[in-house]
Scaffold this active site. Structure first.
Site, PDB file in Angstrom:
ATOM      1  CB  SER A   2     -64.712  11.026  21.438  1.00 46.89           C
ATOM      2  OG  SER A   2     -66.103  11.038  21.028  1.00 46.89           O
TER       3      SER A   2
ATOM      4  CG  HIS B 257     -61.244   9.925  19.900  1.00 46.24           C
ATOM      5  ND1 HIS B 257     -60.762  11.298  19.608  1.00 46.24           N
ATOM      6  CD2 HIS B 257     -62.313   9.824  19.247  1.00 46.24           C
ATOM      7  CE1 HIS B 257     -61.925  11.857  19.047  1.00 46.24           C
ATOM      8  NE2 HIS B 257     -62.767  10.951  18.891  1.00 46.24           N
TER       9      HIS B 257
ATOM     10  CE  LYS C  83     -61.628  11.465  15.652  1.00 46.89           C
ATOM     11  NZ  LYS C  83     -62.522  11.239  14.525  1.00 46.89           N
TER      12      LYS C  83
END
Length: 423
Positions: free
Chosen positions: A210, A238, A269
């Protein structure tokens, strides 16, 4: 009551307040002094992390307390722009009305609703795995996995730059713990050779790291794991939702979906951005986690509105890859323009675009100046990243327009020239 008795009744409490401090009070005062010195050290080092206050919903354009007008947000994990997508929001509202605000219980007592099981089934389908278990966060998923899966006769081999939640989760298990050099297949192989007497071995890596936006060399990792009889785990926080042809993640991007055995990821996310994490993998593992994983057993169930909005986000991605596919061109537009301007951008082809600066104070000052120009970005420094590797981490969203990206680049150029980063 005599005057003497009355005076004595007043004086005694005052002595307790103004007299010599008790041991307990002294301990608190000593702790306060220690904490204040620690905080001052953070301020002096230029690594103090302030919290700006947003006064609007999450999105590419936000309102920030103390700033005038709309601000362009380039530091959210809102990769697909689903945090405020109308269908995702409405699904959360509908779940709130139908199922209530929360369960007031853990899952195994009276905290499992049909919507939890439905989301777990859809996530297993999305990742093409046998089963899924939900957690309050991916941090909890990482904290709850390794202790259950691995015992003292096992070994875990972890990339040295894995996320803090992976590091903390591994610390909880009793297996032999080895770190291999970042993305080094040579060092990983040496560690696999070193642990050949172990009952079971697990190679652990972030799919995407990340802070740098670099992608793990999964084909090589899987080759080594198969050669030495190990399993492979990846954290896909991610990557889930936007990497790969259908947004399934790093394993799809690199063609190893059938060679990665366990995946942890997040709902916080790309998948709506609310909260929650999960593990997908073999059904016997998921069943065992339900019986023994402490963060699962001792944490309240995910609130129905979160489950409802996350389910709708997953449904949108199961139905179409259009949103995920829009990311590549926007990411490369930013990276190419910033590189041409003279900035150093870490990683490659990922919407995490770290603008490398080195100095912590510089990263903080530049991010403040960017906000004055209407661009919300944040400087990252130690201990989030290694000392000397401070950067401003830019994150591209499918919700950004080309004009948004160009405006961000122009603000970086203006700020970079001011601080002597570029000429």
């Amino acid at each position: 009551m005599s005057l003497r008795s009355a005076v004595r009744g007043v004086v005694r409490p005052l002595r307790c307040v103004f007299g010599p401090p008790s041991r307990g009070y002294s301990a608190v005062a000593d702790a306060r002094a220690i904490l204040e010195r620690e905080l001052e050290g953070i301020r002096v080092a230029g690594t103090w992390k302030g919290e700006r206050v947003i006064t609007s919903k999450q999105g590419p354009h936000i309102n920030v307390d103390g700033s005038r007008g709309a601000i362009l947000n380039f530091c959210a994990n809102n990769y697909l722009g689903l945090s405020s997508h109308p269908e995702v929001v409405q699904a959360g509202v509908d779940a709130l009305k139908t199922y209530g605000a929360g369960l007031s219980s853990v899952r195994f007592i009276c905290g499992t609703q049909d919507l939890h099981k439905n989301l777990e089934q859809k996530l297993a389908e999305f990742h093409q795995r046998e089963d899924c278990i939900l957690y309050a966060s991916c941090f909890d998923a990482n904290a709850g996995l390794f202790e259950v899966l691995l015992g003292p006769d096992d070994a875990v081999l972890s990339d040295e730059l894995n996320h803090a939640s992976i590091i903390d989760g591994i610390r909880l298990c009793r297996a032999q713990r080895l770190r291999y050099k970042h993305m080094s297949l040579e060092d990983l192989e040496a560690k696999l050779q070193e642990t050949q007497s172990s009952r079971m071995r697990l190679v652990v890596t972030d799919g995407v790291f990340s802070m740098d936006g670099d992608v793990a060399p999964l084909p090589g990792i899987c080759d080594l794991a198969e050669r030495y009889g190990a399993m492979v785990f990846i954290d896909e926080c991610h990557a889930t939702g936007f990497l790969g042809a259908r947004g399934r993640g790093t394993d799809e991007l690199l063609g190893v979906m059938d060679r990665v055995h366990i995946i942890n990821s997040t709902l916080g996310k790309a998948l709506g951005g609310a909260a929650g994490g999960y593990t997908v993998g073999p059904k016997p593992l998921i069943d065992l986690l339900r019986q023994r994983s402490r963060p699962y057993l001792f944490s309240n169930s995910l609130p129905p509105p979160v489950v409802g909005s996350s389910t709708r986000a997953v449904e949108l991605l199961l139905a179409s890859n259009e949103i995920a596919q829009s990311m590549t061109a926007k990411t490369m537009r930013f990276r190419d323009k910033m590189t041409a301007a003279g900035f150093t951008i870490a990683g490659s082809a990922h919407p995490i675009c770290p603008v490398m600066l080195g100095d912590a104070r510089l990263a903080s000052l530049m991010s403040d100046d960017m906000l004055k120009l209407g661009i919300y970005v944040v400087g990252f420094s130690f201990p989030v990243v290694p000392k000397g590797k401070a950067r401003i981490r830019v994150q591209i969203s499918a919700a950004h327009s080309e004009q948004d990206i160009d405006r961000c680049v122009e603000a970086f150029i203006q700020t970079g020239r001011k601080h002597g980063v570029i000429s």
